[in-house]
Write a protein that holds these residues in place. Structure first.
Motif, PDB file in Angstrom:
ATOM      1  N   LEU A 153       0.934  -1.251  -0.060  1.00 53.55           N
ATOM      2  CA  LEU A 153       0.331  -0.017  -0.064  1.00 53.55           C
ATOM      3  C   LEU A 153       0.795   1.352   0.185  1.00 53.55           C
ATOM      4  CD1 LEU A 153      -2.886  -0.863   2.798  1.00 53.55           C
ATOM      5  CD2 LEU A 153      -3.615   0.059  -0.151  1.00 53.55           C
ATOM      6  N   TYR A 154       2.184   1.392   0.474  1.00 51.60           N
ATOM      7  CA  TYR A 154       2.961   2.103   0.713  1.00 51.60           C
ATOM      8  C   TYR A 154       3.889   2.050   0.801  1.00 51.60           C
ATOM      9  CZ  TYR A 154      -1.556   3.116   3.517  1.00 51.60           C
ATOM     10  OH  TYR A 154      -3.216   3.354   3.171  1.00 51.60           O
ATOM     11  N   ASP A 177       6.407  11.192  -4.197  1.00 51.56           N
ATOM     12  CA  ASP A 177       5.752  11.366  -5.340  1.00 51.56           C
ATOM     13  C   ASP A 177       4.143  11.083  -5.170  1.00 51.56           C
ATOM     14  OD1 ASP A 177       5.466  11.772  -8.115  1.00 51.56           O
ATOM     15  OD2 ASP A 177       5.394  10.017  -8.508  1.00 51.56           O
ATOM     16  N   PRO A 178       2.926  11.943  -5.874  1.00 55.03           N
ATOM     17  CA  PRO A 178       1.723  11.572  -5.982  1.00 55.03           C
ATOM     18  C   PRO A 178       1.273  10.400  -6.718  1.00 55.03           C
ATOM     19  CG  PRO A 178       1.989  13.480  -7.038  1.00 55.03           C
ATOM     20  CD  PRO A 178       3.619  13.165  -6.379  1.00 55.03           C
ATOM     21  N   TYR A 179       2.017  10.547  -7.561  1.00 50.39           N
ATOM     22  CA  TYR A 179       1.577   9.354  -8.723  1.00 50.39           C
ATOM     23  C   TYR A 179       2.124   7.078  -8.552  1.00 50.39           C
ATOM     24  CZ  TYR A 179       0.540  13.038 -10.923  1.00 50.39           C
ATOM     25  OH  TYR A 179      -0.157  15.131 -11.016  1.00 50.39           O
ATOM     26  N   GLU A 180       3.420   7.726  -8.124  1.00 50.56           N
ATOM     27  CA  GLU A 180       4.297   6.311  -8.089  1.00 50.56           C
ATOM     28  C   GLU A 180       4.517   5.946  -6.912  1.00 50.56           C
ATOM     29  OE1 GLU A 180       5.836   4.931 -12.072  1.00 50.56           O
ATOM     30  OE2 GLU A 180       6.205   6.502 -11.736  1.00 50.56           O
ATOM     31  N   CYS A 181       5.559   5.058  -6.350  1.00 52.78           N
ATOM     32  CA  CYS A 181       6.244   4.683  -5.250  1.00 52.78           C
ATOM     33  C   CYS A 181       7.689   5.131  -4.648  1.00 52.78           C
ATOM     34  CB  CYS A 181       6.032   3.251  -4.213  1.00 52.78           C
ATOM     35  SG  CYS A 181       6.885   3.000  -3.408  1.00 52.78           S
ATOM     36  N   ILE A 226      18.098  11.316  -9.289  1.00 54.42           N
ATOM     37  CA  ILE A 226      17.304  12.196  -9.759  1.00 54.42           C
ATOM     38  C   ILE A 226      16.009  12.111  -8.687  1.00 54.42           C
ATOM     39  CG2 ILE A 226      14.723  11.763 -11.158  1.00 54.42           C
ATOM     40  CD1 ILE A 226      17.276  11.030 -13.126  1.00 54.42           C
ATOM     41  N   SER A 227      15.834  10.841  -8.176  1.00 53.71           N
ATOM     42  CA  SER A 227      14.335   9.778  -7.225  1.00 53.71           C
ATOM     43  C   SER A 227      15.487   8.550  -6.656  1.00 53.71           C
ATOM     44  CB  SER A 227      13.525   9.436  -8.361  1.00 53.71           C
ATOM     45  OG  SER A 227      14.092   8.645  -8.556  1.00 53.71           O
TER      46      SER A 227
END
Length: 304
Positions: free
Chosen positions: A58-59, A80-84, A109-110
């Motif tokens: 879930l998270y 990110d609100p779209y992917e984990c 970047i991430s």
């Protein structure tokens, strides 16, 4: 509280919140349960068979206590609100890293939820065509794909290669001037290619912007690009550079970032000449930070 501890407690709270609402019925749980715990996932759509798995699914609470965990505790990271994923945003974000012997020659970047770290080369920029046969299919393979994953990759030393992990890259085509980031990411993810080195996608360029209202979708960014170029560290003045994302109108167009910050459309053999290439890759989740604070003068130092 450290970020990983926060994510753990936050996820547990949310799972129990879902329990109260009746979506998942939990008998007992701890963050690291000693035994599997059963729950009803008929309504949740989850595939996990224990509470810990449900929390992770879930998270995305799955960072190892290594480099990813250490880096995400620093300022400038946004969930990110779209992917984990966790992106570093803003025009002055640091997150420099020494890689392949290039001090502060790369930027983060991430941080991904599997603990890998996505980095982009910003030094010693080369200029090439995206594909000399003028085709925007990266997995064809494009000539730039061949260069990065053969000539460039084979020129790296063995230590550097051991720090890179091959992963799936999103190479799906993007609709020009769209105003729906969720749909854009879905389009990018509709086609995957697995390899060691590629380029940033167009949505990654947009998601590193800190101005949510003016810059977080293709359309609003274009309408405000003179300002938006100043609120993302990915903008590089005086340089036109390629992204990984093709434009879905035909088989030759690629999206790129112009020297003035505008999101442009070029053909794979660009009529404006060769564009900048920023090799991008994933560092293994086993990477450790051995020094540095992430600033340009004191970049992160890493090892396995």
């Amino acid at each position: 509280m450290k970020i990983k501890e926060f994510l753990k407690s936050y996820a547990i709270g949310l799972v129990f919140g879902i329990v109260v609402s009746g979506t998942i019925s939990v008998i007992a749980a701890t963050y690291f349960p000693s035994n599997d715990v059963t729950y009803d996932n008929n309504k949740s759509g989850l595939t996990s068979t224990n509470v810990q798995g449900a929390i992770d699914e879930l998270y995305g609470v799955c960072f190892p206590p290594k480099a990813g965990d250490q880096i995400i505790e620093d300022a400038g990271l946004e969930k990110d609100p779209y992917e984990c994923r966790y992106f570093f945003t803003g025009g002055s974000s640091n997150k420099y890293i020494t890689f392949n012997g290039e001090k502060a020659g790369w930027r983060i970047i991430s941080v991904e939820c599997d603990g890998t770290i996505k980095i982009m080369r910003i030094s010693n920029i080369e200029y090439q065509y995206w594909d000399i046969s003028n085709n925007n299919n990266w997995s064809r393979p494009a000539s730039l794909n061949t260069y990065l994953n053969n000539t460039y990759y084979n020129g790296l030393n063995s230590t550097t290669k051991s720090q890179i992990i091959a992963k799936d890259w999103s190479i799906g085509a993007v609709t020009d001037n769209n105003n729906n980031m969720s749909a854009q990411i879905s389009n990018e993810n509709s086609k995957l290619w697995k390899g060691n080195i590629a380029l940033p996608t167009m949505s990654e360029y947009l998601r590193t912007n800190s101005d949510i209202n003016k810059c977080k979708t293709f359309r609003v960014y274009r309408n405000n690009y003179n300002n938006c170029k100043n609120t993302t560290w990915m903008y590089i003045s005086f340089e036109n550079w390629w992204t990984l994302s093709p434009y879905n109108n035909n088989s030759v167009n690629i999206l790129g970032v112009s020297s003035n910050g505008y999101i442009g459309i070029d053909i794979a053999v660009s009529d404006s000449g060769q564009l900048g290439v920023h090799p991008t890759l994933y560092l293994s989740s086993d990477i450790k930070i051995t020094g540095g604070t992430g600033t340009k003068s004191d970049p992160y130092e890493i090892s396995l």
